[in-house]
Design a protein around this motif. Sequence first.
Motif, PDB file in Angstrom:
ATOM      1  N   LYS A 324     -59.474   4.611   9.227  1.00 17.58           N
ATOM      2  CA  LYS A 324     -59.948   3.277   8.856  1.00 17.58           C
ATOM      3  C   LYS A 324     -59.362   2.208   9.770  1.00 17.58           C
ATOM      4  CE  LYS A 324     -61.007   4.343   4.046  1.00 17.58           C
ATOM      5  NZ  LYS A 324     -60.848   3.978   2.622  1.00 17.58           N
ATOM      6  N   LYS A 325     -58.105   2.354  10.147  1.00 18.50           N
ATOM      7  CA  LYS A 325     -57.490   1.401  11.054  1.00 18.50           C
ATOM      8  C   LYS A 325     -58.237   1.364  12.389  1.00 18.50           C
ATOM      9  CE  LYS A 325     -53.045   0.375  13.315  1.00 18.50           C
ATOM     10  NZ  LYS A 325     -53.459   0.644  14.711  1.00 18.50           N
ATOM     11  N   GLY A 326     -58.622   2.530  12.887  1.00 21.15           N
ATOM     12  CA  GLY A 326     -59.366   2.576  14.146  1.00 21.15           C
ATOM     13  C   GLY A 326     -60.725   1.921  14.041  1.00 21.15           C
ATOM     14  N   MET A 327     -61.359   2.025  12.878  1.00 20.31           N
ATOM     15  CA  MET A 327     -62.673   1.409  12.693  1.00 20.31           C
ATOM     16  C   MET A 327     -62.561  -0.105  12.524  1.00 20.31           C
ATOM     17  SD  MET A 327     -65.728   2.289   9.916  1.00 20.31           S
ATOM     18  CE  MET A 327     -64.648   3.465   9.184  1.00 20.31           C
ATOM     19  N   VAL A 328     -61.525  -0.559  11.846  1.00 23.52           N
ATOM     20  CA  VAL A 328     -61.285  -2.006  11.713  1.00 23.52           C
ATOM     21  C   VAL A 328     -61.056  -2.621  13.090  1.00 23.52           C
ATOM     22  CG1 VAL A 328     -59.627  -3.719  10.877  1.00 23.52           C
ATOM     23  CG2 VAL A 328     -60.438  -1.918   9.345  1.00 23.52           C
ATOM     24  N   GLY A 329     -60.275  -1.921  13.919  1.00 22.90           N
ATOM     25  CA  GLY A 329     -60.060  -2.354  15.297  1.00 22.90           C
ATOM     26  C   GLY A 329     -59.463  -3.742  15.404  1.00 22.90           C
ATOM     27  N   ASN A 330     -59.832  -4.436  16.484  1.00 19.90           N
ATOM     28  CA  ASN A 330     -59.244  -5.764  16.720  1.00 19.90           C
ATOM     29  C   ASN A 330     -60.116  -6.910  16.227  1.00 19.90           C
ATOM     30  OD1 ASN A 330     -61.288  -6.123  18.690  1.00 19.90           O
ATOM     31  ND2 ASN A 330     -59.985  -5.254  20.291  1.00 19.90           N
ATOM     32  N   ALA A 331     -61.286  -6.611  15.639  1.00 16.08           N
ATOM     33  CA  ALA A 331     -62.155  -7.670  15.129  1.00 16.08           C
ATOM     34  C   ALA A 331     -62.124  -7.780  13.610  1.00 16.08           C
ATOM     35  CB  ALA A 331     -63.597  -7.445  15.591  1.00 16.08           C
ATOM     36  N   GLY A 332     -61.647  -6.727  12.942  1.00 18.37           N
ATOM     37  CA  GLY A 332     -61.547  -6.749  11.493  1.00 18.37           C
ATOM     38  C   GLY A 332     -60.149  -7.101  11.042  1.00 18.37           C
ATOM     39  N   VAL A 333     -59.874  -6.890   9.757  1.00 25.92           N
ATOM     40  CA  VAL A 333     -58.562  -7.224   9.203  1.00 25.92           C
ATOM     41  C   VAL A 333     -58.111  -6.128   8.245  1.00 25.92           C
ATOM     42  CG1 VAL A 333     -58.909  -9.720   9.404  1.00 25.92           C
ATOM     43  CG2 VAL A 333     -59.537  -8.558   7.285  1.00 25.92           C
ATOM     44  N   ILE A 334     -56.798  -5.983   8.125  1.00 26.31           N
ATOM     45  CA  ILE A 334     -56.179  -5.133   7.104  1.00 26.31           C
ATOM     46  C   ILE A 334     -55.350  -6.063   6.231  1.00 26.31           C
ATOM     47  CG2 ILE A 334     -54.644  -3.199   6.627  1.00 26.31           C
ATOM     48  CD1 ILE A 334     -55.330  -2.100   9.393  1.00 26.31           C
TER      49      ILE A 334
END
Length: 391
Positions: A324-334
């Motif tokens: 999931k972290k890889g899919m969020v990448g640098n444009a999404g948020v955790i």
Amino acid sequence: MSVLADRLVHAEVEVPSGARGGVTALRLDTKIVSGAEWDRVIADFDEVCQEQLHVFASTRWPGVTQEPMLFLLNGEVVGGSLMMVQPLPLRLGNIAVAKWGPMLKDSRRPDAASIHAGMIEALVADYADARGQMLSVLPAASIDPENHDYQRLIARGFKRGSELGFPNRYIVNLRLDDAAQRRSFDQKWRYHLTKSEKAGLTFEHAGPERFGEFEELYTAMTDRKQFVDHSAYDTVSSLMALDDPLQPELFFVRHEGVVVGGGLIFKAGDRAVYLYGATNDQALPLRAGYFLHWNIIRWLRDNTSATWYDLGGTDGFQGLHQFKKGMVGNAGVIRPVPPVANYASHRRAYLVGTAAFAARDAGYKIKRVIDGWRNPKTKSNQTPTKDRAGQ
């Protein structure tokens, strides 16, 4: 449930200063409506989510009283909260719970913060002051670095309560073109996606009449992996019977004519949510999960008004975190789901309610330990399929 009389609440209160300064709570009228009307009215709310649907909550938590409360400003519906009134053992009282509420109809309007503050004031006046209950509010994870809804609750006098064991939610930005979206993924995630696209997979958007295929895939997967499912999967049939836009969307991935994976997505509102996924043994070497989510992201971007795609949590599974972290990448948020915020106007209500939550949390911990004893391989083999609906 019976429809209660409309109630007028006037609450104009200067909320104590928080991280963003004071917010004036607007005067709001409240109205409790039937479950059917509630689900119809909130369908176009920006902050609508499946946990706030009456059809979901009445199936998931059948032992509580559901009170769907709308908030009106000058006669216009501006928000709502599905309140669940939970009776305590030995008739010690009740707890009023708002899970992922209250919701804003239009989260972008300039007075959104004041409306949220007004909704909280109305809930305090009704449940805490008038009824003498403990009021328990669990806001959703925020897109912003700071959760301002939670901060307003604490500034208002709410106390920090229970916390999720693994609170982080992984949220993908949907408003990118294909090239920008692929660049946003982590390098390893892009690598696996490229491999999946060369594996001869095909993507399908399916209608609700094919839900039986997903059920077969899901049941076979849970039997194969032998994990105990404490999620809200038993609510899915009711959700699939809803009309658009509340009815979840169903997607499949095929390989050589055989369905190898599928996903159910709640797509109403500004934040689409991954509900459930299911795969067979062929899916892992084919990297079908990467192919499925990539195409779901594109479908949601092109066919809904959602800005974000909430992948849910991980329940502590490191492999799921990396995916999931890889899919969020640098444009999404955790972002984390904040702790529960509790408020009571009377000391006894607070003490009894806090004790009830402590007992519940202890029960959850014991249940997890027992599940681990029953299936010691679960931690390494289980592929969790629930999102926040299963918490």
